[in-house]
Write a protein that holds these residues in place. Sequence first.
Motif, PDB file in Angstrom:
ATOM      1  N   LYS A  63     -75.200 -91.409 -54.664  1.00 41.37           N
ATOM      2  CA  LYS A  63     -74.173 -90.425 -55.044  1.00 41.37           C
ATOM      3  C   LYS A  63     -74.381 -89.154 -54.230  1.00 41.37           C
ATOM      4  O   LYS A  63     -75.480 -88.603 -54.205  1.00 41.37           O
ATOM      5  CB  LYS A  63     -74.258 -90.132 -56.541  1.00 41.37           C
ATOM      6  CG  LYS A  63     -73.084 -89.306 -57.073  1.00 41.37           C
ATOM      7  CD  LYS A  63     -73.315 -88.916 -58.522  1.00 41.37           C
ATOM      8  CE  LYS A  63     -73.408 -90.122 -59.420  1.00 41.37           C
ATOM      9  NZ  LYS A  63     -73.572 -89.730 -60.853  1.00 41.37           N
ATOM     10  N   PRO A  64     -73.327 -88.629 -53.575  1.00 43.76           N
ATOM     11  CA  PRO A  64     -73.515 -87.485 -52.654  1.00 43.76           C
ATOM     12  C   PRO A  64     -73.849 -86.160 -53.330  1.00 43.76           C
ATOM     13  O   PRO A  64     -74.760 -85.466 -52.912  1.00 43.76           O
ATOM     14  CB  PRO A  64     -72.186 -87.407 -51.896  1.00 43.76           C
ATOM     15  CG  PRO A  64     -71.193 -88.101 -52.778  1.00 43.76           C
ATOM     16  CD  PRO A  64     -71.952 -89.147 -53.523  1.00 43.76           C
ATOM     17  N   ASN A  65     -73.113 -85.776 -54.368  1.00 45.53           N
ATOM     18  CA  ASN A  65     -73.299 -84.467 -54.983  1.00 45.53           C
ATOM     19  C   ASN A  65     -73.903 -84.627 -56.368  1.00 45.53           C
ATOM     20  O   ASN A  65     -73.286 -85.219 -57.257  1.00 45.53           O
ATOM     21  CB  ASN A  65     -71.972 -83.722 -55.083  1.00 45.53           C
ATOM     22  CG  ASN A  65     -71.370 -83.453 -53.715  1.00 45.53           C
ATOM     23  OD1 ASN A  65     -72.071 -83.061 -52.792  1.00 45.53           O
ATOM     24  ND2 ASN A  65     -70.070 -83.683 -53.582  1.00 45.53           N
ATOM     25  N   GLN A  66     -75.113 -84.097 -56.530  1.00 48.40           N
ATOM     26  CA  GLN A  66     -75.807 -84.260 -57.801  1.00 48.40           C
ATOM     27  C   GLN A  66     -76.564 -82.986 -58.159  1.00 48.40           C
ATOM     28  O   GLN A  66     -76.921 -82.183 -57.297  1.00 48.40           O
ATOM     29  CB  GLN A  66     -76.804 -85.417 -57.721  1.00 48.40           C
ATOM     30  CG  GLN A  66     -76.162 -86.771 -57.546  1.00 48.40           C
ATOM     31  CD  GLN A  66     -77.152 -87.875 -57.858  1.00 48.40           C
ATOM     32  OE1 GLN A  66     -77.556 -88.053 -59.000  1.00 48.40           O
ATOM     33  NE2 GLN A  66     -77.541 -88.609 -56.838  1.00 48.40           N
ATOM     34  N   PHE A  67     -76.819 -82.845 -59.460  1.00 46.39           N
ATOM     35  CA  PHE A  67     -77.677 -81.780 -59.955  1.00 46.39           C
ATOM     36  C   PHE A  67     -79.079 -82.342 -60.156  1.00 46.39           C
ATOM     37  O   PHE A  67     -79.254 -83.554 -60.338  1.00 46.39           O
ATOM     38  CB  PHE A  67     -77.134 -81.226 -61.277  1.00 46.39           C
ATOM     39  CG  PHE A  67     -75.839 -80.475 -61.121  1.00 46.39           C
ATOM     40  CD1 PHE A  67     -75.828 -79.207 -60.581  1.00 46.39           C
ATOM     41  CD2 PHE A  67     -74.643 -81.053 -61.510  1.00 46.39           C
ATOM     42  CE1 PHE A  67     -74.646 -78.512 -60.434  1.00 46.39           C
ATOM     43  CE2 PHE A  67     -73.447 -80.364 -61.370  1.00 46.39           C
ATOM     44  CZ  PHE A  67     -73.447 -79.083 -60.829  1.00 46.39           C
TER      45      PHE A  67
END
Length: 337
Positions: A82-86
């Motif tokens: 997944k490209p954008n993660q917290f």
Amino acid sequence: MGLMMINENSNGSILVSDLLAAQPVFSCQLDGKGKANSLNDKTEASKTQPYWIHLDFAKSETINWINQTNLIPDLVKNELIKPNQFPKEIRCDTGILVVLKGVNFTPNELPDPIVTFRFYITDNLIISTRHQKIDAIIKLKENLEKGIGPVDVADWLIQLSELICDQVNLSFDGVHNKIIKLEDLLLNQRIFSHKEIGRVRKQLFVLRRLLSPQRDIFVKISTERISWIDDNDRQRLHDISNQQNHYVSEIDSCLIRIGSVMEQINSILAESTNKRIYLMSLFTIIFTPITFITSLLGVNLTGIPFNENKWSFVGLILLLIAISIISVIWLKLKKWW
């Protein structure tokens, strides 16, 4: 590779050929003494000599491998690509997934770029993914080449966390130095653009947003009941979390200092504006009588009422005096004077 399922072989060991099919950016086997060796079909992964493969999740071959392998739980697969993660930590039956954010420190005036790093780690396997290059990984590889790298998976986790924190600390120190520079300029009564303050504030907000959740992640990992993390490792993770907490406090202090800097700039600008207005008022006071006299002497009496009478000029002067007195009384009533 087709639709073949990637799995462990019959005796439970991990097949090196299956790992290399992922086309890793970097792959090795820790030797348990601080160095690393190239993956070899003749060796087997263990707790003291785990495999490590570092992947670029943007590659289609890597995505296919992650989706097809049985070495990674289904819950973890999507998180690795997944490209954008917290920042997060997920415990699985066989290991843990950790998502961390870091910075690639660049000694210039621009904000340091933020990078995201994900890894799935068990007692004998480390699978890490990224897209951008990460300075912390480069330094970890250099440590392995020097023989001072991690000796097992727990040490790998701790050394990587420390290197990520070191990069964040370098970034914070750079921002802190900029704040000191701005404060020195203010002491010398030098005004600078609000854009410079904006860049510093933005970097501070980014670092705070990055550090706040990660300090909790290190504490959470240290409290997990994981067989390959001992008490000494847990203490080191707590130390990293405490360091992160210290920098969060320092960032809050810097944000207050930036607010003070902005107030001082506005105060200096207001004072400078007031001085200019005061100087212009002095010039107005000086030249008002001269202007009045020249204007009065230049009056065209032929255009005023009763110009044929001798008292017309005196009447004009008395009218001006009356207007002035009325103006003064009005200013006094309004308390503007």
